[in-house]
Design an enzyme around this catalytic site. Sequence first.
Site, PDB file in Angstrom:
ATOM      1  N   ASP A   1      -8.270   5.583   0.393  1.00 31.86           N
ATOM      2  CA  ASP A   1      -7.097   5.073  -0.138  1.00 31.86           C
ATOM      3  C   ASP A   1      -5.709   5.551   0.812  1.00 31.86           C
ATOM      4  O   ASP A   1      -4.823   4.716   0.948  1.00 31.86           O
ATOM      5  CB  ASP A   1      -6.826   5.876  -1.504  1.00 31.86           C
ATOM      6  CG  ASP A   1      -5.763   5.673  -2.556  1.00 31.86           C
ATOM      7  OD1 ASP A   1      -5.039   4.666  -1.880  1.00 31.86           O
ATOM      8  OD2 ASP A   1      -5.406   6.165  -3.468  1.00 31.86           O
TER       9      ASP A   1
ATOM     10  N   ASP B   1      -1.538  -7.260   3.117  1.00 21.76           N
ATOM     11  CA  ASP B   1      -1.769  -6.271   4.146  1.00 21.76           C
ATOM     12  C   ASP B   1      -2.637  -5.163   3.563  1.00 21.76           C
ATOM     13  O   ASP B   1      -2.534  -4.455   2.547  1.00 21.76           O
ATOM     14  CB  ASP B   1      -0.770  -5.629   4.529  1.00 21.76           C
ATOM     15  CG  ASP B   1      -0.651  -4.666   5.978  1.00 21.76           C
ATOM     16  OD1 ASP B   1      -1.443  -4.868   6.855  1.00 21.76           O
ATOM     17  OD2 ASP B   1      -0.246  -3.686   5.632  1.00 21.76           O
TER      18      ASP B   1
ATOM     19  N   ASP C   1       0.724   4.902  -5.971  1.00 22.72           N
ATOM     20  CA  ASP C   1      -0.273   5.147  -6.978  1.00 22.72           C
ATOM     21  C   ASP C   1      -0.187   3.740  -7.857  1.00 22.72           C
ATOM     22  O   ASP C   1       0.604   3.664  -8.698  1.00 22.72           O
ATOM     23  CB  ASP C   1      -0.029   6.193  -7.821  1.00 22.72           C
ATOM     24  CG  ASP C   1      -0.876   6.440  -9.066  1.00 22.72           C
ATOM     25  OD1 ASP C   1      -2.011   5.716  -9.025  1.00 22.72           O
ATOM     26  OD2 ASP C   1      -0.765   7.482  -9.530  1.00 22.72           O
TER      27      ASP C   1
ATOM     28  N   ASN D   1       0.724  -1.126   0.015  1.00 21.43           N
ATOM     29  CA  ASN D   1      -0.110  -0.047   0.047  1.00 21.43           C
ATOM     30  C   ASN D   1       0.897   1.225   0.050  1.00 21.43           C
ATOM     31  O   ASN D   1       0.445   2.344  -0.454  1.00 21.43           O
ATOM     32  CB  ASN D   1      -0.815   0.025   1.288  1.00 21.43           C
ATOM     33  CG  ASN D   1      -1.824   1.294   1.307  1.00 21.43           C
ATOM     34  OD1 ASN D   1      -2.882   1.554   0.492  1.00 21.43           O
ATOM     35  ND2 ASN D   1      -1.406   2.183   2.335  1.00 21.43           N
TER      36      ASN D   1
ATOM     37  N   GLU E   1      -6.091  -8.829   4.349  1.00 17.61           N
ATOM     38  CA  GLU E   1      -6.548  -8.290   5.484  1.00 17.61           C
ATOM     39  C   GLU E   1      -7.233  -6.905   5.161  1.00 17.61           C
ATOM     40  O   GLU E   1      -6.785  -6.063   4.762  1.00 17.61           O
ATOM     41  CB  GLU E   1      -5.598  -7.699   6.423  1.00 17.61           C
ATOM     42  CG  GLU E   1      -5.950  -6.986   7.557  1.00 17.61           C
ATOM     43  CD  GLU E   1      -5.126  -5.614   7.942  1.00 17.61           C
ATOM     44  OE1 GLU E   1      -5.221  -5.046   8.904  1.00 17.61           O
ATOM     45  OE2 GLU E   1      -4.355  -5.278   6.881  1.00 17.61           O
TER      46      GLU E   1
ATOM     47  N   HIS F   1      -7.172  -0.302   1.421  1.00 11.61           N
ATOM     48  CA  HIS F   1      -6.644   1.112   0.984  1.00 11.61           C
ATOM     49  C   HIS F   1      -6.027   1.114  -0.008  1.00 11.61           C
ATOM     50  O   HIS F   1      -5.476   2.173  -0.406  1.00 11.61           O
ATOM     51  CB  HIS F   1      -5.569   1.300   2.220  1.00 11.61           C
ATOM     52  CG  HIS F   1      -6.222   1.213   3.568  1.00 11.61           C
ATOM     53  ND1 HIS F   1      -6.800   2.288   4.036  1.00 11.61           N
ATOM     54  CD2 HIS F   1      -6.083   0.195   4.717  1.00 11.61           C
ATOM     55  CE1 HIS F   1      -7.391   2.003   5.362  1.00 11.61           C
ATOM     56  NE2 HIS F   1      -6.836   1.103   5.698  1.00 11.61           N
TER      57      HIS F   1
ATOM     58  N   ASP G   1       1.706   7.138   0.029  1.00  9.02           N
ATOM     59  CA  ASP G   1       0.861   6.050  -0.564  1.00  9.02           C
ATOM     60  C   ASP G   1       1.030   5.795  -1.931  1.00  9.02           C
ATOM     61  O   ASP G   1       1.281   6.880  -2.709  1.00  9.02           O
ATOM     62  CB  ASP G   1      -0.570   6.773  -0.294  1.00  9.02           C
ATOM     63  CG  ASP G   1      -1.843   5.784  -0.660  1.00  9.02           C
ATOM     64  OD1 ASP G   1      -1.789   4.980   0.172  1.00  9.02           O
ATOM     65  OD2 ASP G   1      -2.200   5.912  -1.823  1.00  9.02           O
TER      66      ASP G   1
END
Length: 575
Positions: free
Chosen positions: A241, A278, A249, A148, A308, A282, A247
Amino acid sequence: MNVPFRHLQTASKSLSQAAQEALSSHSDIPPKVSYTPGPGPNEPCAENVTMFQAFEWNCPKDQKHWTRLATAMPSLKAIGIDNMWIPPGCKGGWHGSNGYDIYDLYDLGEFEQKDSRGTKWGTKDELDDMMAVARKLGVGIYWDAVLNHKAAADFSEPCYAVKVDPKDRTKELGKPTEIEAWTGFDFAGRKGRYSPMKYRWHHFTGTDYDHRTQTNGVFKFLGRGKKDWAKDVDDELGNYDYLMFADIDHSNPEVREDVFRWGEWIGQEVGISGIRFDAVKHYSEDFLRDFVRHLDRTVGNKWFLVGEYWRDDLEVLAGYIKRMGYRLSLFDVPLVSNLARISMARKPDLRLVFKDTLALHHPLNAVTFVQNHDTVSVLPYKPRFSSTNKPQQERGSLETIVTPDFMAHAHALILLRLSPAYPCIFYGDLYGILGSRSRPPACGGQLPKMILARKLYAYGGMNEYLDEKECIGWTRLGHPSKSNGAGLAVLLNSSRASYGHKRMNVGKHHAGETWTDIMSWAWGEVCIDQEGWGTFPVGPRSVGVWVNARSEGRRGLDHLVFDDDIYKQAACVTS
């Protein structure tokens, strides 16, 4: 022998169809007495498989975890552990990181980066040694993939971003401005080995810190085209997100190529049997679906894959499983929430424990558990490293506490009933938890016996007795191919004041046998009559697991001594 779980699932579809139909027909309160058939005596009976989460949050920061697991693996295999979910083995933001503040996917403790060659868990050589032990014993290894975000960047760089409302990420606060974000990743210690990819701000969607103004917040990057949060993520906080750090892309072609390449590489480099993904709520489910298809084409479709997705909502989780083509399993968060609520209730209704759970409605894609590294954590939700590269507190928890006096009840429910759901045992329940709020092993140290009882005796059809709120029971009738047909009887009592007992049928083929409690919590013997009935007792707030005293494997189970001192009394650095 390790059974590839995808094959086990395929077999379970036909063998447990009647069971699933019976379960699906349950209203909020199931029938007082019910029978769920298992495979017939001349039909194949799949071996019960159990997963082990092989770490807890406070494991020592001594870089010896891979070595400890290799040493412990024979005893884990002996009690019935078939597959192990190991912690994130990729290089994190610092040498004591649990790996969720991920820095480099391609560094498995092989390169001098972030002030250390090894990860918290050990070096690449020690990981390889552990994998060799797993192959020898037939234990499958599931890799914890953190896809993520990235953390602990090598340098900051200017880019345009807009601050958004942290409680509703669809709302922009103010106008776009130039910020300085920690998004430069060169992985200099690796020098391009395994992957030439270097990450820059345009490979990310957002961050949590503007180094130029020393400002915290949630910043969404702006750029060419329609750069935005991924749309196919959880709708909590408007759009979930963004979780932490820089984070990623996943719509960026270079990112997709790099992560797809990593999926093939990790399979070849380590020799794993599956992946635990994981924080899947998100990031883009379209990306994950494409990634799973890529894995199926390249490493084969026999890997077990579980995500998860932390949401106590059956409809949301079931929809995600469907959109993933039923190729991905999810951890049964609704079941854990039910277990926690029931464990703390004054007068709980045990009959409702599986209400609105994946185990009830989508058992073939459910991984059941009682605790994990997040649910028992007492830390606030704040990362060890923000994008500033400055140390903060470790990632925290999705705390969901099952009380200690209900742990045996909860484990019996996931281990010993007839269900194709896949149970996962937590490291902290088997070995105890370190740290400021340390805890001993769960179930009074009797959990290894329950796991082994699953492997030996939890086969055949199931009679359920749900005639009381606070005292429920079930029996497993056994299968000729498993422990010479031995079965078991389980009785759960949630009352803190009253003893319980229940007359239950274990099958005429067990007539004349003498059954005793493997937990040694209920004294005495139960003699099975000519029709297969016995009256089984249970103490207050207790559990009984009754098995024929002369059944195959019973002597070994009764004399089982499990070494739960995985640290061997050594001084451990846990801070």
